[in-house]
Design an enzyme around this catalytic site. Structure first.
Site, short mmCIF file in Angstrom:
data_model
loop_
_atom_site.label_atom_id
_atom_site.label_comp_id
_atom_site.label_asym_id
_atom_site.label_seq_id
_atom_site.Cartn_x
_atom_site.Cartn_y
_atom_site.Cartn_z
N GLY A 235 0.84 -1.19 0.11
CA GLY A 235 0.07 -0.08 -0.01
C GLY A 235 0.67 1.14 -0.02
CB ALA B 51 16.15 10.64 0.60
NE ARG C 253 17.45 15.49 -6.52
CZ ARG C 253 16.52 16.70 -6.35
NH1 ARG C 253 16.46 17.57 -5.23
NH2 ARG C 253 15.83 16.99 -7.42
NE ARG D 247 -0.97 -4.51 -0.35
CZ ARG D 247 -2.05 -3.66 -0.25
NH1 ARG D 247 -3.12 -3.76 -1.01
NH2 ARG D 247 -1.98 -2.86 0.65
CG ASP E 174 3.94 -6.97 7.59
OD1 ASP E 174 3.61 -6.69 6.75
OD2 ASP E 174 3.63 -7.47 8.61
CB THR F 169 3.04 0.78 6.08
OG1 THR F 169 1.73 0.78 6.36
CG2 THR F 169 3.90 0.47 7.21
CB ILE F 170 -0.96 4.71 6.51
CG1 ILE F 170 -2.02 3.72 6.17
CG2 ILE F 170 -0.70 5.72 5.23
CD1 ILE F 170 -3.58 4.25 5.86
CG ASP F 171 -1.57 -0.31 7.95
OD1 ASP F 171 -2.34 0.68 7.91
OD2 ASP F 171 -1.46 -1.31 7.24
CG ASP G 24 1.92 -2.88 10.36
OD1 ASP G 24 2.64 -2.30 9.82
OD2 ASP G 24 1.06 -3.62 9.48
NE ARG H 260 -15.20 15.45 19.30
CZ ARG H 260 -15.85 14.69 20.39
NH1 ARG H 260 -16.99 14.77 20.75
NH2 ARG H 260 -15.26 13.55 20.85
CG MET I 52 -7.63 2.39 5.83
SD MET I 52 -6.83 2.74 4.45
CE MET I 52 -7.95 2.06 3.27
NE ARG J 209 -2.45 -4.81 5.58
CZ ARG J 209 -2.95 -5.11 4.44
NH1 ARG J 209 -3.58 -5.95 4.16
NH2 ARG J 209 -2.81 -4.24 3.45
CG HIS K 238 -8.37 3.44 -0.10
ND1 HIS K 238 -9.38 2.72 0.01
CD2 HIS K 238 -7.34 2.54 -0.13
CE1 HIS K 238 -9.11 1.21 -0.12
NE2 HIS K 238 -7.69 1.28 -0.33
O1 F6P Z 1 -1.51 -1.48 4.75
C1 F6P Z 1 -2.19 0.05 4.29
C2 F6P Z 1 -3.68 -0.38 4.25
O2 F6P Z 1 -4.03 1.07 3.99
C3 F6P Z 1 -4.35 -0.64 5.34
O3 F6P Z 1 -4.47 0.05 6.51
C4 F6P Z 1 -5.55 -1.15 4.72
O4 F6P Z 1 -6.37 -2.36 5.37
C5 F6P Z 1 -5.11 -1.82 3.45
O5 F6P Z 1 -3.78 -1.08 3.08
C6 F6P Z 1 -6.16 -1.21 2.33
O6 F6P Z 1 -5.54 -2.04 1.11
P1 F6P Z 1 -6.04 -1.92 -0.23
O7 F6P Z 1 -5.54 -0.59 -0.86
O8 F6P Z 1 -5.59 -3.03 -1.04
O9 F6P Z 1 -7.50 -2.00 -0.32
#
Ligand code: F6P
Length: 327
Positions: A15, A26, A29, A76, A107, A130-132, A134, A159, A174, A176, A257
């Site tokens: 992702g 970075a 360069r 992927r 990962d 990754t935004i997660d 994790d 809110r 999000m 995961r 997203h």
């Molecule tokens: O790993 C990043 C992420 O945005 C997760 O937070 C989310 O579960 C997943 O990817 C969504 O994946 P896709 O873009 O394949 O739907």
């Protein structure tokens, strides 16, 4: 240590996350600064297999530090999971004398890198993109700060309308199977409840806190739920609440997203630039199979298999603080 690198490839995989472009910039360069040939590999491992590999110059990465997404695109790749796919990728690198790789991803991408590096003796350096957030071995990941800020801005807007109507809102973010985006955005927006996969949620306690609030006419309630939470998605949680509190006026918002896009925050640009620089420095001195992370503002190296297996732990203390602050 191993032989000196001469040409390196950089790719983004899995992702996308805001700040990946800053990291690519970075790497390119710094590589050029050291006199290396630098190649951009399109669509992650898929482009490595399809020979979608292009020489980069300092100019190729001009005007991208502020852009979300990734100029190298991402994917992927199922084919890379097979030996035949990895072998094909190797020959595409070999014909250009690419002898080092920087992989910006999560990962899953690191697992692929490690396998590839062990099989074909190409040093691989991972950057956590990754935004997660994790991944063990770094206090943060490239894109997390931006994603959390995007979530916070969106929830602040929710809110306003939630308050105007005295409603209960369930906002799904999000992550995961990680709850960091939910935890951070929930704390920062004053959520009454936060549901994350890392801690067991006492559903009875959650329901009775909502019922108690309804009794004292505190009808505005914000529940931030991680997508990987134990009750399934936000709509499942609504069903559970509705069964017990049929009068509750509930709305659901699944942020989705939107959290992956947008211009990277200053923090993500800094961390991406820092890690990107050290990825190339690492290849130059013969490091292999490590992820460049940042711990306590200092660069930290973690073997890729540790970055893969270990997940960060969420402090229980925060969940206690959330309850106290939201009462
Ligand atoms: O790993 C990043 C992420 O945005 C997760 O937070 C989310 O579960 C997943 O990817 C969504 O994946 P896709 O873009 O394949 O739907």
């Amino acid at each position: 240590m191993s032989k000196k690198v001469t040409n390196i490839g950089v790719l983004t995989s899995g992702g996308d996350s805001p700040g990946m472009n800053a990291a690519v910039r970075a790497v390119v360069r710094t590589g050029i600064f050291h006199g290396l040939g630098v190649y951009g590999i399109m669509r992650g491992y898929a482009g490595m297999i399809d020979d979608d590999i292009h020489p980069m110059t300092g100019r190729s990465v001009a005007n991208i530090i502020q852009r979300g997404g990734t100029i190298l695109k991402t994917a992927r790749s199922k084919e890379f999971m097979e030996y035949a796919g990895r072998e094909k990728a190797y020959y595409n690198l070999k014909k250009r004398n690419i002898d080092g790789l920087v992989i910006i991803g999560g990962d899953g991408s690191f697992r692929g890198a490690q396998k590839f590096s062990n099989e074909f003796d190409i040093p691989c350096i991972g950057l956590p993109g990754t935004i997660d957030k994790d991944i063990a071995g770094s206090d943060t990941t490239i894109g997390f700060d931006t994603a959390v800020n995007t979530a916070v801005q969106a929830i602040d807007k929710i809110r306003d309308t939630m308050d105007a109507h005295d409603r209960l809102f369930i906002v799904e973010v999000m992550g995961r199977d990680a709850g960091y985006i939910a935890l951070h955005s929930g704390i920062a927006t004053g959520a009454e409840n936060i549901v994350i996969p890392e801690t067991k949620t006492d559903i009875e306690e959650l329901l009775s806190s909502l019922m108690e609030k309804e009794k004292r006419k505190k009808l505005v309630n914000l529940v931030v739920v991680a997508e990987g939470g134990e009750f399934g998605d936000a709509n499942e949680l609504v069903k559970i609440i509705k069964e017990r509190i049929p009068t509750a006026d509930i709305r659901v918002c699944i942020l989705g997203h939107i959290q992956r896009g947008g211009s990277p925050s200053c923090a993500d640009r800094l961390v991406a630039s820092h890690m990107g620089y050290y990825a190339v420095e690492s290849l130059m001195i013969g490091r292999n199979n490590v992820m460049v992370g940042v711990i306590n503002n200092k660069i930290h190296y973690t073997p890729l298999d540790k970055a893969v297996k270990e997940k960060q732990k969420i402090g229980q203390e925060w969940m206690k603080i959330v309850k106290i602050l939201a009462s």
